[in-house]
Design a protein around this motif. Structure first.
Motif, PDB file in Angstrom:
ATOM      1  N   LYS A  64     -51.914   1.165 -55.768  1.00 12.72           N
ATOM      2  CA  LYS A  64     -50.930   1.719 -54.822  1.00 12.72           C
ATOM      3  C   LYS A  64     -51.303   1.343 -53.380  1.00 12.72           C
ATOM      4  CE  LYS A  64     -49.012   6.167 -53.487  1.00 12.72           C
ATOM      5  NZ  LYS A  64     -49.242   7.611 -53.514  1.00 12.72           N
ATOM      6  N   THR A  65     -52.591   1.471 -53.065  1.00 16.89           N
ATOM      7  CA  THR A  65     -53.063   1.146 -51.709  1.00 16.89           C
ATOM      8  C   THR A  65     -52.925  -0.350 -51.444  1.00 16.89           C
ATOM      9  OG1 THR A  65     -54.697   2.868 -52.064  1.00 16.89           O
ATOM     10  CG2 THR A  65     -55.021   1.481 -50.133  1.00 16.89           C
ATOM     11  N   ALA A  66     -53.308  -1.152 -52.442  1.00 20.12           N
ATOM     12  CA  ALA A  66     -53.236  -2.610 -52.292  1.00 20.12           C
ATOM     13  C   ALA A  66     -51.799  -3.064 -52.060  1.00 20.12           C
ATOM     14  CB  ALA A  66     -53.824  -3.292 -53.522  1.00 20.12           C
ATOM     15  N   ARG A  67     -50.875  -2.456 -52.808  1.00 15.77           N
ATOM     16  CA  ARG A  67     -49.444  -2.807 -52.646  1.00 15.77           C
ATOM     17  C   ARG A  67     -48.955  -2.445 -51.242  1.00 15.77           C
ATOM     18  NH1 ARG A  67     -46.788  -4.957 -56.458  1.00 15.77           N
ATOM     19  NH2 ARG A  67     -47.419  -4.730 -58.626  1.00 15.77           N
ATOM     20  N   ALA A  68     -49.376  -1.277 -50.786  1.00 17.06           N
ATOM     21  CA  ALA A  68     -48.955  -0.825 -49.447  1.00 17.06           C
ATOM     22  C   ALA A  68     -49.525  -1.762 -48.377  1.00 17.06           C
ATOM     23  CB  ALA A  68     -49.418   0.607 -49.222  1.00 17.06           C
ATOM     24  N   ASP A  69     -50.796  -2.136 -48.541  1.00 21.17           N
ATOM     25  CA  ASP A  69     -51.428  -3.063 -47.581  1.00 21.17           C
ATOM     26  C   ASP A  69     -50.663  -4.387 -47.547  1.00 21.17           C
ATOM     27  OD1 ASP A  69     -53.333  -1.251 -46.970  1.00 21.17           O
ATOM     28  OD2 ASP A  69     -54.974  -2.208 -48.081  1.00 21.17           O
ATOM     29  N   PHE A  70     -50.325  -4.846 -48.730  1.00 23.21           N
ATOM     30  CA  PHE A  70     -49.607  -6.123 -48.834  1.00 23.21           C
ATOM     31  C   PHE A  70     -48.256  -6.029 -48.114  1.00 23.21           C
ATOM     32  CE2 PHE A  70     -46.499  -8.872 -50.869  1.00 23.21           C
ATOM     33  CZ  PHE A  70     -47.141 -10.101 -50.833  1.00 23.21           C
ATOM     34  N   ALA A  71     -47.511  -4.974 -48.426  1.00 23.34           N
ATOM     35  CA  ALA A  71     -46.169  -4.830 -47.838  1.00 23.34           C
ATOM     36  C   ALA A  71     -46.250  -4.704 -46.314  1.00 23.34           C
ATOM     37  CB  ALA A  71     -45.480  -3.607 -48.445  1.00 23.34           C
ATOM     38  N   ASP A  72     -47.217  -3.920 -45.845  1.00 26.01           N
ATOM     39  CA  ASP A  72     -47.355  -3.732 -44.384  1.00 26.01           C
ATOM     40  C   ASP A  72     -47.671  -5.049 -43.694  1.00 26.01           C
ATOM     41  OD1 ASP A  72     -46.897  -1.088 -44.674  1.00 26.01           O
ATOM     42  OD2 ASP A  72     -48.991  -0.448 -44.475  1.00 26.01           O
ATOM     43  N   PHE A  73     -48.574  -5.798 -44.313  1.00 24.23           N
ATOM     44  CA  PHE A  73     -48.989  -7.037 -43.658  1.00 24.23           C
ATOM     45  C   PHE A  73     -47.875  -8.091 -43.661  1.00 24.23           C
ATOM     46  CE2 PHE A  73     -51.333 -11.175 -43.633  1.00 24.23           C
ATOM     47  CZ  PHE A  73     -51.703 -11.105 -42.296  1.00 24.23           C
ATOM     48  N   VAL A  74     -47.135  -8.139 -44.763  1.00 28.53           N
ATOM     49  CA  VAL A  74     -46.012  -9.087 -44.813  1.00 28.53           C
ATOM     50  C   VAL A  74     -44.989  -8.751 -43.715  1.00 28.53           C
ATOM     51  CG1 VAL A  74     -44.002  -9.814 -46.189  1.00 28.53           C
ATOM     52  CG2 VAL A  74     -46.283  -9.806 -47.216  1.00 28.53           C
ATOM     53  N   LYS A  75     -44.769  -7.437 -43.508  1.00 26.78           N
ATOM     54  CA  LYS A  75     -43.852  -7.025 -42.425  1.00 26.78           C
ATOM     55  C   LYS A  75     -44.373  -7.510 -41.077  1.00 26.78           C
ATOM     56  CE  LYS A  75     -41.731  -2.864 -44.243  1.00 26.78           C
ATOM     57  NZ  LYS A  75     -41.956  -1.431 -44.371  1.00 26.78           N
ATOM     58  N   GLU A  76     -45.672  -7.350 -40.881  1.00 29.79           N
ATOM     59  CA  GLU A  76     -46.288  -7.800 -39.615  1.00 29.79           C
ATOM     60  C   GLU A  76     -46.104  -9.298 -39.406  1.00 29.79           C
ATOM     61  OE1 GLU A  76     -50.265  -6.855 -38.195  1.00 29.79           O
ATOM     62  OE2 GLU A  76     -50.197  -5.086 -39.490  1.00 29.79           O
ATOM     63  N   LEU A  77     -46.321 -10.027 -40.487  1.00 33.73           N
ATOM     64  CA  LEU A  77     -46.180 -11.496 -40.396  1.00 33.73           C
ATOM     65  C   LEU A  77     -44.746 -11.887 -40.072  1.00 33.73           C
ATOM     66  CD1 LEU A  77     -48.331 -12.656 -43.475  1.00 33.73           C
ATOM     67  CD2 LEU A  77     -48.948 -12.824 -41.059  1.00 33.73           C
ATOM     68  N   GLU A  78     -43.818 -11.186 -40.688  1.00 30.35           N
ATOM     69  CA  GLU A  78     -42.396 -11.480 -40.420  1.00 30.35           C
ATOM     70  C   GLU A  78     -42.069 -11.189 -38.963  1.00 30.35           C
ATOM     71  OE1 GLU A  78     -40.726  -9.090 -43.627  1.00 30.35           O
ATOM     72  OE2 GLU A  78     -39.819 -10.912 -44.459  1.00 30.35           O
ATOM     73  N   LYS A  79     -42.601 -10.050 -38.485  1.00 27.97           N
ATOM     74  CA  LYS A  79     -42.367  -9.651 -37.092  1.00 27.97           C
ATOM     75  C   LYS A  79     -42.934 -10.696 -36.121  1.00 27.97           C
ATOM     76  CE  LYS A  79     -42.809  -5.427 -34.441  1.00 27.97           C
ATOM     77  NZ  LYS A  79     -43.525  -4.149 -34.367  1.00 27.97           N
ATOM     78  N   ALA A  80     -44.077 -11.267 -36.522  1.00 25.82           N
ATOM     79  CA  ALA A  80     -44.731 -12.268 -35.657  1.00 25.82           C
ATOM     80  C   ALA A  80     -44.074 -13.639 -35.786  1.00 25.82           C
ATOM     81  CB  ALA A  80     -46.208 -12.362 -36.008  1.00 25.82           C
ATOM     82  N   GLY A  81     -43.118 -13.748 -36.683  1.00 28.15           N
ATOM     83  CA  GLY A  81     -42.394 -15.016 -36.848  1.00 28.15           C
ATOM     84  C   GLY A  81     -43.190 -16.082 -37.583  1.00 28.15           C
ATOM     85  N   LEU A  82     -44.097 -15.624 -38.451  1.00 25.88           N
ATOM     86  CA  LEU A  82     -44.942 -16.596 -39.159  1.00 25.88           C
ATOM     87  C   LEU A  82     -44.428 -16.908 -40.573  1.00 25.88           C
ATOM     88  CD1 LEU A  82     -48.423 -15.188 -38.079  1.00 25.88           C
ATOM     89  CD2 LEU A  82     -47.168 -17.081 -37.086  1.00 25.88           C
ATOM     90  N   LEU A  83     -43.395 -16.170 -41.001  1.00 26.30           N
ATOM     91  CA  LEU A  83     -42.858 -16.397 -42.337  1.00 26.30           C
ATOM     92  C   LEU A  83     -41.399 -16.827 -42.253  1.00 26.30           C
ATOM     93  CD1 LEU A  83     -44.219 -13.243 -44.248  1.00 26.30           C
ATOM     94  CD2 LEU A  83     -45.253 -15.513 -44.095  1.00 26.30           C
ATOM     95  N   SER A  84     -40.979 -17.517 -43.279  1.00 30.20           N
ATOM     96  CA  SER A  84     -39.550 -17.868 -43.358  1.00 30.20           C
ATOM     97  C   SER A  84     -39.039 -17.440 -44.719  1.00 30.20           C
ATOM     98  CB  SER A  84     -39.364 -19.378 -43.149  1.00 30.20           C
ATOM     99  OG  SER A  84     -40.040 -20.081 -44.154  1.00 30.20           O
TER     100      SER A  84
END
Lengths: 86, 279
Positions: A64-84
């Protein structure tokens, strides 16, 4: 997971950290720990499940924690414009 | 002859056939410039004459005079296959990296030609496994030491103190680092800051890299790899905004971090005694 790392970014693990360089924007990002693990998983084309599993194993945390960490970080990356979008 | 008629021969002077040519070697790259406009070649010659070279150049550029302002100020670099284009408001250049032939249209002034050469040499250095770095460079015991720092970090102050202490300064502003034959070498630089020297040709094996800071007392301490890399990339002179350039910057940095010791040097601006810490 319908995102991937933008192809115009350069990144490399150096001195234990992952450094990402966006030459067009003259920006640099550095990642360590979980963030570096997730980034390298995304770069290798791994599935969310595989990356979450790697986080659980590396940091000995619950799914559960690992999934949350993953989701949070992906959001951060999207916000930073590093993902497409895929 | 009655009346003293003088026979005048009217000789029409042909325009002087001038072909200006100058060979330079900067950062280990042989460059040949040819122009039928004496102005540009004489500017290049007076600005970079110490780096004159007679050998076969790697690159040969036909130079034409052009007008234009410095805006946009930052040069743009585009590489398509082997065709390299570098330009800004007052110059444009096309160079075939495969054949080494190219052209340069530039305003006949030192700033313009300097900007072109910095752009070209920084591009070539990155592709040779090295860097053009904002740094002070000194020679100690036959080895080059680079002191990384952005504006205000103390590059010129440190260089002046070192020069006053009898140490050779490679440049107080921009140094040229190449990877060759399995090691890094620093080449003599014509690009200077406050000291406004000409530099001299030559190359020295890299002895160490120091992150620069001013302090009341001199000190030298270890520098973690991550911190060293961040400053290294911030001090990189690079006008190529392509992903390939970023990739090369990281690749070359990783090699440099593995090959050379990075340390943090804090120095007092009283005298050159900090040199004792540089081994």
């Amino acid at each position: 997971m319908n995102v991937k790392i933008k192809k115009e970014l350069a990144f490399r693990r150096i001195a234990g950290e992952v450094f990402i360089v966006d030459a067009a924007k003259a920006e640099m990002h550095e990642l360590n720990g979980t963030a570096a693990l997730i980034w390298e998983g995304l770069a290798a084309g791994k599935t969310e499940k595989a990356i979450v599993s790697a986080i659980m194993s590396e940091f000995e945390i619950e799914e559960k924690t690992a999934r949350a960490d993953f989701a949070d970080f992906v959001k951060e990356l999207e916000k930073a414009g590093l993902l497409s979008s895929v | 002859m009655a009346g003293g008629i003088a026979l005048r021969r009217r000789v029409k002077k042909a325009p002087a056939a001038f072909l200006g040519r100058l060979g330079l070697e900067i950062g280990g790259f042989g460059l040949n410039f040819e122009s039928d406009q004496s102005g540009i070649i004489s500017i290049l010659s007076s600005r970079y004459g110490k780096f004159g070279a007679a050998g076969k150049p790697r690159f040969s550029l036909k130079v034409y005079g052009a007008s234009g302002s410095q805006s946009p100020f930052k040069p743009a670099i585009v590489l398509t296959g082997s065709k390299l284009e570098i330009g800004r408001g007052d110059f444009s250049s096309g160079l075939d990296l495969a054949t080494g032939a190219g052209s340069l249209r530039a305003a006949a002034n030192e700033q313009c030609l300097d900007a072109f050469l910095r752009s070209l040499i920084s591009f070539l250095l990155l592709r040779s496994g090295g860097f053009m770095l904002h740094s002070a460079g000194l020679v100690k015991n036959g080895k080059a030491h680079l002191f990384l720092g952005k504006s205000g970090a103390g590059k010129s102050t440190l260089s002046k103190l070192a020069a006053a202490a009898g140490t050779e300064v490679i440049s107080d502003e921009i140094n040229l680092l190449r990877f060759e034959k399995g090691g890094f070498r620093v080449y003599g630089s014509p690009f200077w800051g406050e000291m406004r020297a000409d530099g001299r040709p030559g190359s020295w094996p890299l002895g160490g890299i120091h992150l620069l800071g001013k302090a009341r007392e001199n000190s030298l301490s270890a520098c973690p790899g991550g911190e060293a890399l961040k400053l290294l990339l911030r001090c990189l002179v690079n006008f190529d905004k392509s992903p390939q350039a970023a990739e090369l910057a990281l690749k070359n940095s990783a090699r440099l971090l593995a090959a050379v010791k990075f340390s943090r040097l804090k120095f007092s601006k009283i005298d050159g005694s900090f040199l004792d810490l540089v081994k």
